[in-house]
Structures are given as structure tokens and as C-alpha cells.
Write a protein that holds these residues in place. Structure first.
Motif: not given
Length: 545
Positions: A260-273, A367-372
Motif C-alpha cells: 500500500i503506497n504510503t503518502p508523504m506530506s509536504q512537511v515530512a518531505r521537507r524534513e527528509q530533504l 523517505m522510502f517508507p514502503d521499502v527502506a
């Protein structure tokens, strides 16, 4: 001309005298495929081509080349003695029970020798726990004594590494060959799964998952591995893999074959960057201290370039895209540590560089919640903690300033470990509040391994299983042209081996192998004639799958 009885003339037939003994005994035509004919592969028997490849190879100029196994006179002498005496040359590995070594071919013994040499070197230097796999290899070899499919998994793993070093297509084909046989044996072991063969099924599942080059094959093997570990809970303390099972229990409830694809919010994406920026900054701090460590400096450059590509690309949308983007890092995590540790034993600079490789795998997990977590992060935690423990031992005021500096530079990986373990503990607590999902007995049924059909469909030298298909990592985004470059993972090399006394002499190859000079990383991946790109825009580094 009319034949006997006035019928059509018979076609002339030249009887092959180079067919294998098995085909001659069965009175069937041998296709003389090297290193194992198709009939022997089909019936899961050893082809004597493997035992005397030089004598049995067809004389046609079109015949395939032999795999490049990096033979040296010293290795040949050791293996000849090994076959004569039946004594395993690496007693420090404590492989028990011993295999019937004299029954194996020289090619097989060379593959076992390669992995055993590396593991023996790591054990002697007390660095085996700083790698992903060398500490487990003696257990794999012990199990292989009574389970042939585990042996083929080991042979495939060894051939994969030798292919990575030598860039030899023939060696890679040899890895495919052994992997296909191992998958068949694993499939049979699963159908008759018991306490008696559970260690063997787990061992082969791990080894084959480590070699899988595409999402579907890896996901199936990992889902099956999880189910095996769950099934082994009642007797885990009797297993050779007690520590591994305990470390990976409880496992994620995620069913990798139906993600199941795990969506990522803009806030979470910014934290990962921002996290990627933190890794990049720590690598920049480390770079000036590697002026005398050319090999390590080049690997740091590789890692920085890889992270830069991740940062500038879009967020991967599917688990398969996540797998593809992480594939290069996972390949490095398996092979770079043994190269650097064997080249410069006890060098704290090497340990700090490897700490950053492992720390990067932990940082990338959100950043890769379904695999990493399963693909790279959980694998990296234990060796990273071992390296941190060794480096922290140098935090003594009586030591010189350089050692103190290295201890300071490992602080970022220390912080990453603490953050990762906090996230993992929280995730495990959440799992206890979720009702368990019913899983099939083993997920390999999704691969539907009809081996004979696979052999019919694929010629020798290609993948015989979806789990060993060429990785799609090498696609280029549409609109980007590229001149043909190497399909191999870029491997920094040096001309001079300053540590020639080690049994695994150079940073990248077996003893006495000639190491070509280092070439700068290519900007784009080899296309293999394909123009399909990643939706995320990620450009993978050149890689040898």
C-alpha cells in the motif's frame, strides 16, 4: 538420392563427441551449453562440464568464454590441495559439519574459497560484525553441508561479487545459473517446511533476497522470509540464527507482495530533504581528513553524488520506484565495507567512512517508507553500532589529536542511530495495537516457479527467475540522451596496493589480480537500449546488477 526402401534420403548427422556424460548415458542429444548443459539443468543434476570445463568446452569459435573467477597460481595450488586432502583451508571459520569437499568441482571450490577468504580475513581482524554478511557466512556453509540448495545460494552470492569486481558477463551468468537451481531447491524446501529444514530455508531465503535485482522477486522473498521467521518462533533458540531471528522480531506487518503506497506530506518531505542536507554536511566535514585515503575519499564522493541525485529528484511514488532508487546504495552496503576493511585493517578513517554509508541507510528510511526499513536500514543498524563502539574506544585524552577528530566525526552517525532506534521502537509499539494480518504459508507462490517453463523461456546466461531479472535501475528519464557507458556499478580503484600482505590483497579483488585505474563516475546510467524513465526523475548511477 533415395534412401533405403525408396523413401527420402536421411539427413547427414554428425555425432557430437563432446556431449556431457549424463546426456550420453541417457542417450539424448546434449546441447553442450557451458558450464552446464540444459538437460542437466532441467533435471537438477550436476553436469560434468563443471568439473572439467577446459576439456569439455566446444571448440567452436562461437563458444562462450569461461567465467572470470580471478584465479591466481596461489589459489589454484590451495584448491588442488583442498580437493586432495578434503580439509577446509579456513579452520578459524569453524564450519561444521564439513562438506564432502572432494566431490565439488574446482569452479565451486573457487567460489567457496572467495567468500571464505573474505570472511576469514574479517574474523581475524575482528571486523566481521562491521559488515552485513561475513559474520553469517560460516553458518551458511555449515548448513550447506546437508542442503544443496543452500550451497547453490552461496555459489550464486560469490559469483555475484566476483562479477561485480571483474565486470564479467560470464561470471554473472554463472551466478544466474546457481541462483536458478537454488530457487528450485528453496521452492521444494518450502513445500516440505519443518523444524529440521527451517534453518536451510531461512538461509537460502536471505542469500537469494540479498541478490534479487528487481522489486517483484525481492518482495516475494522478503515476505517469505518474514513468514519463515514467524514460523520458527517456537524453536528459535535451537536455530543457528537465534540472534538474527530475535533481532528481527517482531517484523513489520506489511505484506510486500501487495504493498500500500504510503503518502508523504509536504512537511515530512521537507524534513527528509533537510536530513539529506545533514548527511551531505557531515560528509563535507569528513572529506578534508581523507587526503591520505584516496580510496575512501572517492567512495565519499560517490555517496555524496548519490545523495545529491536523491535530493534533486521527486519523491518516489510506488514501492517499486523506492526499490529502484535504493538499489545502488544497497549494492554498496554489501560490497564496499569488505573492500575497505580488507585493504586497511584497523584504520579509523575507514570506519568513519563506513559509518556514514550505514548512517545514510538509516536516514533514508522515512523517505522510502514502503521499502527502506527491510531493504537497507535494518541491515545497517548492527554493523553501524559495532563501528561506533570501536571508534568510541579511541575517545581517550591520551590519544593523538587525529584520533580525537575521528571520534568527533562519528558523532553524526551516533545521532542517526539514536533517532532511528526511537522511530523503530515507536513503530513496533504501534504494531502491537494492530491485529495480525493473515499471510500465506510462504509468498513464493506469487513467483509461480514453474522451473521447466522458465528454462524453456530463457536461454542460459539470462535470469531464470523474476528474482534475478536485470534491474530497471539503469533507465534514464525521457528526454535525456546518453552515450553508452559501463553497465557496471562505478567502482573506485587504485593502481597501487599498499597492503599486499593481506589474504584479500587489494581493496576490490582477490590476491594478485590486476586492478585497473580509477575512472571518474559517469553522469548518467547505461541505458541498455531503453528510454523509459523514472516518474520521479531520479537518475541512477552506473550499476552492475
Amino acid at each position: 538420392m533415395a534412401g533405403p526402401g525408396g523413401g527420402p534420403s536421411r539427413r547427414s548427422h554428425t555425432k557430437s563427441r563432446k556431449g556431457c556424460k549424463t546426456c550420453k548415458r541417457r542417450h539424448i542429444r546434449c546441447d553442450e551449453t557451458f558450464p552446464q548443459c540444459r538437460n542437466c539443468t532441467k533435471h537438477q543434476v550436476r553436469c560434468d562440464y563443471m568439473d572439467s570445463p577446459t576439456a569439455m568446452m566446444p571448440e567452436s569459435p562461437q563458444s562462450p568464454q569461461q567465467p572470470n573467477l580471478l584465479w591466481t597460481p596461489e589459489i589454484e595450488a590451495m584448491i588442488d590441495l583442498w580437493r586432495q586432502t578434503g580439509e577446509f583451508p579456513f579452520p578459524d571459520l569453524h564450519v561444521y559439519p564439513q562438506l564432502q569437499w572432494h566431490a565439488l568441482s574446482r569452479t565451486d571450490l573457487r567460489l567457496i574459497h572467495h567468500l571464505s577468504t573474505i570472511s576469514n580475513e574479517m574474523v581475524r581482524n575482528r571486523t566481521s560484525k562491521s559488515t552485513l554478511w561475513t559474520d553469517m557466512m560460516p553458518k551458511f556453509l555449515s548448513i550447506a553441508a546437508s542442503h544443496t540448495f543452500v550451497m547453490h545460494s552461496i555459489l550464486a552470492f560469490s559469483a555475484s561479487h566476483l562479477a561485480w569486481i571483474s565486470q564479467s558477463t560470464e561470471t554473472r551468468n554463472l551466478a544466474f545459473h546457481h541462483a536458478s537451481i537454488a530457487l528450485r531447491g528453496l521452492h521444494e524446501g518450502i513445500t516440505s517446511f519443518t523444524k529440521m529444514n527451517s534453518d536451510a530455508v531461512l538461509a537460502a531465503s536471505l542469500l537469494l533476497a540479498w541478490q534479487a535485482t528487481d522489486w517483484r522477486g525481492w518482495a516475494s522473498l522478503v515476505t517469505g522470509t518474514k513468514t519463515v521467521i514467524q514460523s520458527m518462533q517456537p524453536w528459535k533458540h535451537e536455530s543457528l540464527f537465534t540472534d538474527y531471528i530475535t533481532e528481527h522480531t517482531p517484523m513489520s506487518s506489511r505484506h510486500f507482495m501487495n504493498p500500500i503506497n504510503t503518502p508523504m506530506s509536504q512537511v515530512a518531505r521537507r524534513e527528509q530533504l533537510n536530513a539529506l542536507t545533514d548527511v551531505h554536511t557531515s560528509l563535507q566535514r569528513l572529506q578534508p581528513y581523507l587526503s591520505q585515503n584516496d580510496q575512501e575519499a572517492k567512495w565519499v564522493d560517490q555517496l555524496r553524488g548519490y545523495l545529491d541525485r536523491l535530493r534533486s529528484s521527486g519523491q518516489p511514488q510506488t514501492p517499486e520506484e523506492q526499490f529502484n532508487q535504493l538499489y545502488a546504495l544497497r549494492k554498496w552496503l554489501f560490497w564496499v565495507p569488505i573492500s575497505l576493511l580488507a585493504a586497511k585493517r584497523g584504520d579509523v578513517n575507514v570506519l568513519v567512512v563506513l559509518a556514514h554509508f550505514y548512517a545514510s541507510a538509516l536516514v533514508l528510511e522515512p523517505m522510502f517508507p514502503d521499502v527502506a526499513s527491510v531493504f537497507v536500514s535494518d541491515l545497517s543498524l548492527r554493523p553501524l553500532e559495532d563501528i561506533i563502539q570501536v571508534v568510541q574506544a579511541h575517545q581517550d585524552p591520551r590519544l593523538d589529536a587525529r584520533m580525537q577528530t575521528m571520534s568527533y566525526l562519528v558523532q553524526f552517525p551516533i545521532d542517526v542511530v539514536l533517532s532511528y532506534k526511537t522511530r523503530r521502537e515507536w513503530a513496533r509499539q504501534q504494531m502491537t495495537n494492530i491485529s495480525p494480518i493473515q499471510q500465506p504459508a510462504y509468498a513464493l507462490e506469487s513467483i509461480n516457479l514453474d522451473i521447466e517453463n522458465q528454462i524453456t523461456q530463457y536461454s542460459y546466461g539470462q535470469s531464470l527467475s523474476p528474482a534475478f531479472a536485470p534491474s530497471p535501475l539503469t533507465f534514464l528519464p525521457s528526454g535525456i540522451s546518453s552515450t553508452p557507458t559501463s553497465p557496471y556499478l562505478e567502482v573506485p580503484r587504485t593502481n597501487v596496493d599498499a597492503y599486499g600482505t593481506t589474504t584479500y590483497a587489494t581493496p576490490l579483488v582477490s590476491p594478485a589480480a590486476v586492478v585497473p585505474p580509477y575512472s571518474a563516475p559517469q553522469e548518467h546510467a547505461f541505458t541498455f537500449g531503453m528510454s523509459t524513465g523514472y516518474p520521479s526523475g531520479f537518475v541512477a548511477p552506473p550499476i552492475w546488477t
